[in-house]
Structure formats: C-alpha cells, structure tokens
Write a protein that holds these residues in place. Structure first.
Motif, PDB file in Angstrom:
ATOM      1  N   LEU A 209       0.812  -1.219   0.000  1.00  0.00           N
ATOM      2  CA  LEU A 209       0.000   0.000   0.000  1.00  0.00           C
ATOM      3  C   LEU A 209       0.846   1.270   0.000  1.00  0.00           C
ATOM      4  CD1 LEU A 209      -2.836  -0.961   2.500  1.00  0.00           C
ATOM      5  CD2 LEU A 209      -3.146  -0.365   0.103  1.00  0.00           C
ATOM      6  N   PHE A 210       1.896   1.307   0.821  1.00  0.00           N
ATOM      7  CA  PHE A 210       2.634   2.548   1.040  1.00  0.00           C
ATOM      8  C   PHE A 210       4.034   2.557   0.440  1.00  0.00           C
ATOM      9  CE2 PHE A 210      -0.019   2.099   5.031  1.00  0.00           C
ATOM     10  CZ  PHE A 210      -1.084   2.810   4.499  1.00  0.00           C
ATOM     11  N   GLY A 211       4.505   1.394  -0.090  1.00  0.00           N
ATOM     12  CA  GLY A 211       5.847   1.339  -0.643  1.00  0.00           C
ATOM     13  C   GLY A 211       6.894   1.183   0.446  1.00  0.00           C
ATOM     14  N   HIS A 212       8.154   1.087   0.043  1.00  0.00           N
ATOM     15  CA  HIS A 212       9.232   0.954   1.017  1.00  0.00           C
ATOM     16  C   HIS A 212      10.517   1.571   0.470  1.00  0.00           C
ATOM     17  CE1 HIS A 212       9.579  -2.890  -1.375  1.00  0.00           C
ATOM     18  NE2 HIS A 212      10.831  -2.440  -1.466  1.00  0.00           N
ATOM     19  N   GLU A 213      11.423   1.860   1.382  1.00  0.00           N
ATOM     20  CA  GLU A 213      12.734   2.363   1.021  1.00  0.00           C
ATOM     21  C   GLU A 213      13.718   1.188   0.926  1.00  0.00           C
ATOM     22  OE1 GLU A 213      13.259   5.247   0.029  1.00  0.00           O
ATOM     23  OE2 GLU A 213      11.596   6.443   0.835  1.00  0.00           O
ATOM     24  N   MET A 244      -8.878  -6.720   5.183  1.00  0.00           N
ATOM     25  CA  MET A 244      -7.674  -5.965   5.527  1.00  0.00           C
ATOM     26  C   MET A 244      -7.343  -6.170   6.999  1.00  0.00           C
ATOM     27  SD  MET A 244      -6.968  -1.859   5.200  1.00  0.00           S
ATOM     28  CE  MET A 244      -7.019  -1.892   3.398  1.00  0.00           C
ATOM     29  N   PRO A 245      -6.070  -6.486   7.327  1.00  0.00           N
ATOM     30  CA  PRO A 245      -5.685  -6.675   8.733  1.00  0.00           C
ATOM     31  C   PRO A 245      -5.993  -5.441   9.569  1.00  0.00           C
ATOM     32  CG  PRO A 245      -3.943  -7.427   7.260  1.00  0.00           C
ATOM     33  CD  PRO A 245      -4.955  -6.717   6.400  1.00  0.00           C
ATOM     34  N   ALA A 246      -6.335  -5.669  10.825  1.00  0.00           N
ATOM     35  CA  ALA A 246      -6.749  -4.575  11.711  1.00  0.00           C
ATOM     36  C   ALA A 246      -5.662  -3.510  11.842  1.00  0.00           C
ATOM     37  CB  ALA A 246      -7.108  -5.136  13.085  1.00  0.00           C
ATOM     38  N   ALA A 247      -4.393  -3.945  11.913  1.00  0.00           N
ATOM     39  CA  ALA A 247      -3.307  -2.970  12.074  1.00  0.00           C
ATOM     40  C   ALA A 247      -3.217  -2.031  10.887  1.00  0.00           C
ATOM     41  CB  ALA A 247      -1.974  -3.702  12.268  1.00  0.00           C
ATOM     42  N   MET A 248      -3.552  -2.514   9.685  1.00  0.00           N
ATOM     43  CA  MET A 248      -3.472  -1.681   8.490  1.00  0.00           C
ATOM     44  C   MET A 248      -4.648  -0.732   8.394  1.00  0.00           C
ATOM     45  SD  MET A 248      -0.729  -2.003   7.027  1.00  0.00           S
ATOM     46  CE  MET A 248      -1.302  -0.816   5.841  1.00  0.00           C
ATOM     47  N   GLN A 249      -5.779  -1.099   8.983  1.00  0.00           N
ATOM     48  CA  GLN A 249      -6.961  -0.250   8.884  1.00  0.00           C
ATOM     49  C   GLN A 249      -6.705   1.139   9.457  1.00  0.00           C
ATOM     50  OE1 GLN A 249     -10.454  -2.238  10.443  1.00  0.00           O
ATOM     51  NE2 GLN A 249      -9.823  -4.202   9.553  1.00  0.00           N
ATOM     52  N   ALA A 250      -5.981   1.209  10.568  1.00  0.00           N
ATOM     53  CA  ALA A 250      -5.682   2.509  11.184  1.00  0.00           C
ATOM     54  C   ALA A 250      -4.784   3.342  10.286  1.00  0.00           C
ATOM     55  CB  ALA A 250      -5.020   2.294  12.544  1.00  0.00           C
ATOM     56  N   LYS A 251      -3.826   2.709   9.619  1.00  0.00           N
ATOM     57  CA  LYS A 251      -2.907   3.449   8.757  1.00  0.00           C
ATOM     58  C   LYS A 251      -3.594   3.933   7.485  1.00  0.00           C
ATOM     59  CE  LYS A 251       1.166   1.110  10.575  1.00  0.00           C
ATOM     60  NZ  LYS A 251       2.400   0.359  10.302  1.00  0.00           N
ATOM     61  N   VAL A 252      -4.486   3.109   6.939  1.00  0.00           N
ATOM     62  CA  VAL A 252      -5.255   3.544   5.771  1.00  0.00           C
ATOM     63  C   VAL A 252      -6.170   4.698   6.151  1.00  0.00           C
ATOM     64  CG1 VAL A 252      -7.056   2.853   4.142  1.00  0.00           C
ATOM     65  CG2 VAL A 252      -5.123   1.342   4.574  1.00  0.00           C
ATOM     66  N   LEU A 253      -6.767   4.619   7.339  1.00  0.00           N
ATOM     67  CA  LEU A 253      -7.638   5.699   7.807  1.00  0.00           C
ATOM     68  C   LEU A 253      -6.884   7.017   7.852  1.00  0.00           C
ATOM     69  CD1 LEU A 253     -10.363   6.610   9.017  1.00  0.00           C
ATOM     70  CD2 LEU A 253      -9.436   6.022  11.263  1.00  0.00           C
ATOM     71  N   ARG A 254      -5.632   6.993   8.320  1.00  0.00           N
ATOM     72  CA  ARG A 254      -4.836   8.225   8.396  1.00  0.00           C
ATOM     73  C   ARG A 254      -4.603   8.820   7.010  1.00  0.00           C
ATOM     74  NH1 ARG A 254       1.325   9.072   8.341  1.00  0.00           N
ATOM     75  NH2 ARG A 254       1.415  11.308   8.657  1.00  0.00           N
ATOM     76  N   VAL A 255      -4.312   7.954   6.031  1.00  0.00           N
ATOM     77  CA  VAL A 255      -4.097   8.451   4.670  1.00  0.00           C
ATOM     78  C   VAL A 255      -5.378   9.088   4.137  1.00  0.00           C
ATOM     79  CG1 VAL A 255      -3.489   7.804   2.307  1.00  0.00           C
ATOM     80  CG2 VAL A 255      -2.319   6.729   4.221  1.00  0.00           C
ATOM     81  N   LEU A 256      -6.520   8.460   4.395  1.00  0.00           N
ATOM     82  CA  LEU A 256      -7.785   9.015   3.917  1.00  0.00           C
ATOM     83  C   LEU A 256      -8.096  10.342   4.597  1.00  0.00           C
ATOM     84  CD1 LEU A 256     -10.059   5.828   3.725  1.00  0.00           C
ATOM     85  CD2 LEU A 256      -8.632   6.849   1.957  1.00  0.00           C
ATOM     86  N   GLN A 257      -7.735  10.464   5.865  1.00  0.00           N
ATOM     87  CA  GLN A 257      -8.029  11.692   6.602  1.00  0.00           C
ATOM     88  C   GLN A 257      -7.091  12.833   6.219  1.00  0.00           C
ATOM     89  OE1 GLN A 257      -7.652  10.143  10.594  1.00  0.00           O
ATOM     90  NE2 GLN A 257      -9.869  10.028  10.882  1.00  0.00           N
ATOM     91  N   GLU A 258      -5.796  12.521   6.063  1.00  0.00           N
ATOM     92  CA  GLU A 258      -4.790  13.569   5.913  1.00  0.00           C
ATOM     93  C   GLU A 258      -4.168  13.650   4.530  1.00  0.00           C
ATOM     94  OE1 GLU A 258      -1.936  13.100   9.031  1.00  0.00           O
ATOM     95  OE2 GLU A 258      -3.468  12.763  10.571  1.00  0.00           O
ATOM     96  N   GLY A 259      -4.355  12.613   3.706  1.00  0.00           N
ATOM     97  CA  GLY A 259      -3.755  12.613   2.381  1.00  0.00           C
ATOM     98  C   GLY A 259      -2.240  12.525   2.421  1.00  0.00           C
ATOM     99  N   GLU A 260      -1.687  11.915   3.478  1.00  0.00           N
ATOM    100  CA  GLU A 260      -0.240  11.807   3.641  1.00  0.00           C
ATOM    101  C   GLU A 260       0.136  10.366   4.002  1.00  0.00           C
ATOM    102  OE1 GLU A 260       0.647  16.287   5.421  1.00  0.00           O
ATOM    103  OE2 GLU A 260       0.769  14.525   6.727  1.00  0.00           O
ATOM    104  N   LEU A 261       1.373   9.991   3.639  1.00  0.00           N
ATOM    105  CA  LEU A 261       1.865   8.657   3.986  1.00  0.00           C
ATOM    106  C   LEU A 261       3.385   8.683   4.071  1.00  0.00           C
ATOM    107  CD1 LEU A 261       3.199   7.140   1.225  1.00  0.00           C
ATOM    108  CD2 LEU A 261       0.820   7.236   0.535  1.00  0.00           C
ATOM    109  N   GLU A 262       3.930   7.649   4.697  1.00  0.00           N
ATOM    110  CA  GLU A 262       5.375   7.423   4.696  1.00  0.00           C
ATOM    111  C   GLU A 262       5.627   6.013   4.193  1.00  0.00           C
ATOM    112  OE1 GLU A 262       4.185   8.389   8.034  1.00  0.00           O
ATOM    113  OE2 GLU A 262       4.329  10.471   7.354  1.00  0.00           O
ATOM    114  N   ARG A 263       6.649   5.849   3.364  1.00  0.00           N
ATOM    115  CA  ARG A 263       7.031   4.508   2.944  1.00  0.00           C
ATOM    116  C   ARG A 263       7.586   3.730   4.134  1.00  0.00           C
ATOM    117  NH1 ARG A 263      10.496   5.657  -2.610  1.00  0.00           N
ATOM    118  NH2 ARG A 263       8.753   6.354  -3.938  1.00  0.00           N
ATOM    119  N   VAL A 264       7.507   2.417   4.068  1.00  0.00           N
ATOM    120  CA  VAL A 264       8.098   1.578   5.104  1.00  0.00           C
ATOM    121  C   VAL A 264       9.604   1.821   5.137  1.00  0.00           C
ATOM    122  CG1 VAL A 264       8.481  -0.791   5.894  1.00  0.00           C
ATOM    123  CG2 VAL A 264       6.318  -0.180   4.788  1.00  0.00           C
ATOM    124  N   GLY A 265      10.113   2.159   6.308  1.00  0.00           N
ATOM    125  CA  GLY A 265      11.532   2.441   6.448  1.00  0.00           C
ATOM    126  C   GLY A 265      11.919   3.848   6.050  1.00  0.00           C
TER     127      GLY A 265
END
Length: 453
Positions: A209-213, A244-265
């Motif tokens: 979903l978010f990519g990685h470094e 979708m795993p529960a742990a990912m649901q919170a992170k997807v919610l943040r992207v939907l709310q703020e339009g921002e993300l960080e790649r893994v690492g």
C-alpha cells in the motif's frame, strides 16, 4: 510538460551521447547505470519511455523489462544491444519491448524515431480509451431494471470525488463497477490501480500500500512506490477490503483523513491525491459490530454505497450475457460460431447461479468447448449444469396429443419468462424474441391472464 525518457546503460559515454541527443529534441532525460538503479528510477519518477541496454553487470535489460511490465504494462521500452542475437530480439519482443536498436547507434535519427513512435502509440491508446468512454462503452451488460438502476447510480456517482463502497456477492462484477466509475470520472486520464487485500500476506500489505525504502527489510533491494503513490491523481481500488488486517486499517484511515503517507523504512512524508473505491462481499456493518473492522474507517469508505445485484435477481439478463460470453468463448478457443437455442436459454434461466456472472461465463465457455453445435440445446445445458432443468412442458405425458404437449410447453415457457421479468409483458416479449402483440395473443390462447406493461 516534456515527455521524460529514462536512458539505461552502464557505459557513461553512451549515456551522455543519447541524453544529449534527446535533450536537444526537448525531452526531459533521466539516466541509470544499471538495471537495479533503473527500477528505482521507475518506481520514483514519472517516466514516459525507457531506452535500455540489454547487457548490464547487475541486472540485464530483459529482466528489468519483465519487472517493469508487471507494474507499468503500458510503459514503452526500447531495447538496445551491441551483441544482439535473434533469440535476444525475440525474447525482448515476447516480453513486451516496443522497439529494438542495434548498437552502436551512429545515427541519432533512429533513436529519435523510436522514441517518437513510442510516445505516439501511448497517445493513441489514451485517445482510444477516451473515445470508448465518450461512447459510453462499458463492459457491464444488462437491460433489466436491476442493472439499469446500477448503471444510473454509477453515472451519477462517477463525476464526483466521493469515496465509494461496492458490496455484493463474488462474481457480480464489483471490479467492473469500480473501473466504470474511474472511466467516467475526472480522473480517467490518471492511473487506475487495484489491490486485493485478501490476496496479500499480512506482513507485506503495508509495503504494497505505502511502498518501502531500500533496506527497509530483508529483500528490499530497491526503493518501491506503493499502490497509493502509483494511483496519485487517479483511483485506488481496494478489493476485498473487509479482509484488511486490523493494524493496516488505522494506517489507511490516516491516509484518507490527511492525504499523507510514509514509505516503510522512510522518514519523508509524501502527499497523495487518490480517490479510493473499495469493495467487499462481507457485511461490513456486522464486521464492525464484531470488532473486526474499524467503524471510523467504514464511514470514511461508505460515502456512496453501491450494491451489485446477484444474477438470480436479474435473470432477464441471462440471454444477453450468455450470447456475449458464447461469442467471446468461440473466438478465444478457435471454435466456429455457435448459438444458444431457445430451450437452452430457458434452461439457463431455471438455474439460481450461486456463482453469479462468473459461473455463467465459465459454463458458457464449457459449452462452447465441449458441444458440437452449431446450436446448443437444453440437454447440453442440463448435462453440464447441475440444478438446471428443462422447461416442464418438454416432458412427454402418456396419452396426450401432440398439440396438447405443445401448448403445455409454450405455457410453461411463457409463465417462466413472465416470472423472470416481474410480469412485464414488453420485457418478456423482448426476451423471447416476439412482438408484444404476438405475445398477448399467445397468452390469451393459453389462458394466461397475468402480466402488465
């Protein structure tokens, strides 16, 4: 904006020569000295054309081509080689290369023509897609009221920016609805990216979903854009979002709310402009009540709910769907043209289709492969589809005259068709291939008094 060309070659002087020639023609040029660096550039930059050597020390051009086609199947790649063999050329084109140039490239016109033609092809593809959209050509089929309601909802929803939650059983065409929404939206010229949340292992879905470094985890040999980044400006289709795993649901919610993300690492915060369309065959409200799905994420996704009807809810569309699938199956399998007989269609309409349109498509392809044709009959359908039945009027009754058996068969067929079309005589006549006045006369002759306009 000028088109961006990525030049990939491990020889610095060739990089400089090709870059200079392309820059003088107004192209924006990026360079890479090896296959792995090329994949990193493709993951991070909006590249329009790749010009790439075959022989490179870390990862050869054919391997890069194969990996690039997995994420960017439409990206034109021009392969170069000074040691090209027929097998190399054949392999390159088999993997999807757009063109092949022999090194050394002494005439820059050959390079420029190859790049120009590659860009022209992509422009033509985009133009054809736009024309198909303008003509309203959708893959979804159905003239009955259930599908017409679905089409109308898609037409009204698509131009908006609202998130959409598509619900429905497996095989009802949820992805087709998502694609139709994208194709009719203002984002149609940007990417349509999909992810099946149920098909990705839980430990990998964050990277997907978010990519990685590079170096973020074992096996992360290069930086990689995630699906949100790939869909920037376009549409992200999250299929089977209920898994979708529960742990990912919170992170997807943040992207939907703020339009921002960080790649893994990664440490850098990235902005993304994505319209999310989600789909599930689960009852998400029940999942919320059971604590398996976040309530706040459910309401973020469920701005516009769309339900895809099961095929048993619009059996009036079975004849049109079956005819389309039969034509496609015959062409795909090298069979001569075949047709479904009226009794075969009636038999198809007796089945409840638990697998929905997908089951119908598979059954019709099986008929196309195994039947001798040219006409497929009711017996063929009954033999291959457990649960399907011949119209009851086809059964012989001892001592009955021929005309009585014919009338019984006609009566059963007409009653079954009326039931399938909610007693609408016009729709029933159309499905049976009759004039409405002819069907009225037939109904009076058979003593059938039900039916409405």
């Amino acid at each position: 904006m000028p088109a961006t060309v990525l030049v990939v070659d491990d020889e610095r002087n060739i990089q400089l020569t090709l870059s200079r020639a392309l820059s003088m023609e107004g192209y924006a040029v990026e360079t890479a000295s090896g296959g792995r660096e090329a994949l990193e550039k493709l993951a991070a930059l909006p590249v329009d054309v790749v010009v790439m050597d075959v022989r490179m020390p870390d990862l050869d051009g054919l391997a890069v081509l194969q990996k690039a086609r997995e994420t960017r199947p439409e990206l034109p790649v021009v392969i170069m080689s000074g040691h090209g063999s027929i097998d190399t050329v054949r392999s390159a084109f088999k993997l999807g290369a757009f063109d092949y140039l022999e090194k050394p490239i002494t005439e820059k016109e050959k390079l420029l023509v190859a790049v120009k033609n590659a860009l022209a092809l992509e422009s033509l593809r985009a133009e054809n897609a736009a024309l198909r959209r303008a003509a309203g050509q959708l893959e979804m089929i159905g003239g009955g009221p259930a599908m017409q309601r679905l089409f109308d909802l898609v037409r009204r929803t698509a131009p908006s920016e609202g998130r959409v939650l598509i619900t429905g059983e497996n095989g009802t065409g949820k992805e087709l609805v998502a694609r139709a929404i994208h194709e009719q939206s203002r984002r149609r010229d940007r990417p349509f990216v999909k992810l099946n949340c149920a098909a990705v292992p839980a430990e990998l879905i964050e990277s997907e979903l978010f990519g990685h470094e590079r170096g973020a985890f074992t096996g992360a040999v290069a930086a990689r854009r995630g699906r949100f980044e790939q869909a920037d400006g376009g549409t992200l289709f999250l299929d089977e979002v209920g898994d979708m795993p529960a742990a990912m649901q919170a992170k997807v919610l943040r992207v939907l709310q703020e339009g921002e993300l960080e790649r893994v690492g990664g440490q850098q915060t990235l902005r993304c402009d994505v319209r999310v369309v989600a789909a599930t065959n689960k009852d998400l409200q029940a999942e919320v009540a059971a604590g398996r799905f976040r309530e706040d994420l459910y309401y973020r996704l469920n701005v516009v709910p769309i339900h895809t009807p099961a095929l048993r809810e619009h059996k009036e569309d079975v004849p049109e769907l079956a005819a389309r699938f039969l034509g496609e199956a015959c062409e795909r399998n090298g069979r001569r043209a075949m047709r479904l007989g009226r009794e075969a269609i009636a038999a198809l309409q007796t089945h409840d289709w638990p697998g929905n349109v997908r089951e119908l498509r598979n059954l019709v392809e099986r008929l196309a492969i195994l039947c001798d044709g040219p006409e497929i009959g009711a017996d063929d359908v009954v033999a291959m589809l457990p649960g399907a039945r011949r119209p009851r009027g086809d059964r012989l009754r001892a001592g009955a005259a021929f005309h009585e058996l014919v009338e019984e068969a006609e009566r059963e067929i007409v009653l079954a068709a009326l039931e399938a079309h909610q007693d609408n005589v016009s729709d029933t006549a159309r499905a049976l291939g009759l004039e409405r006045s002819h069907l009225y006369k037939k109904m009076r002759a058979l003593g059938i008094k039900r039916g409405a306009e």
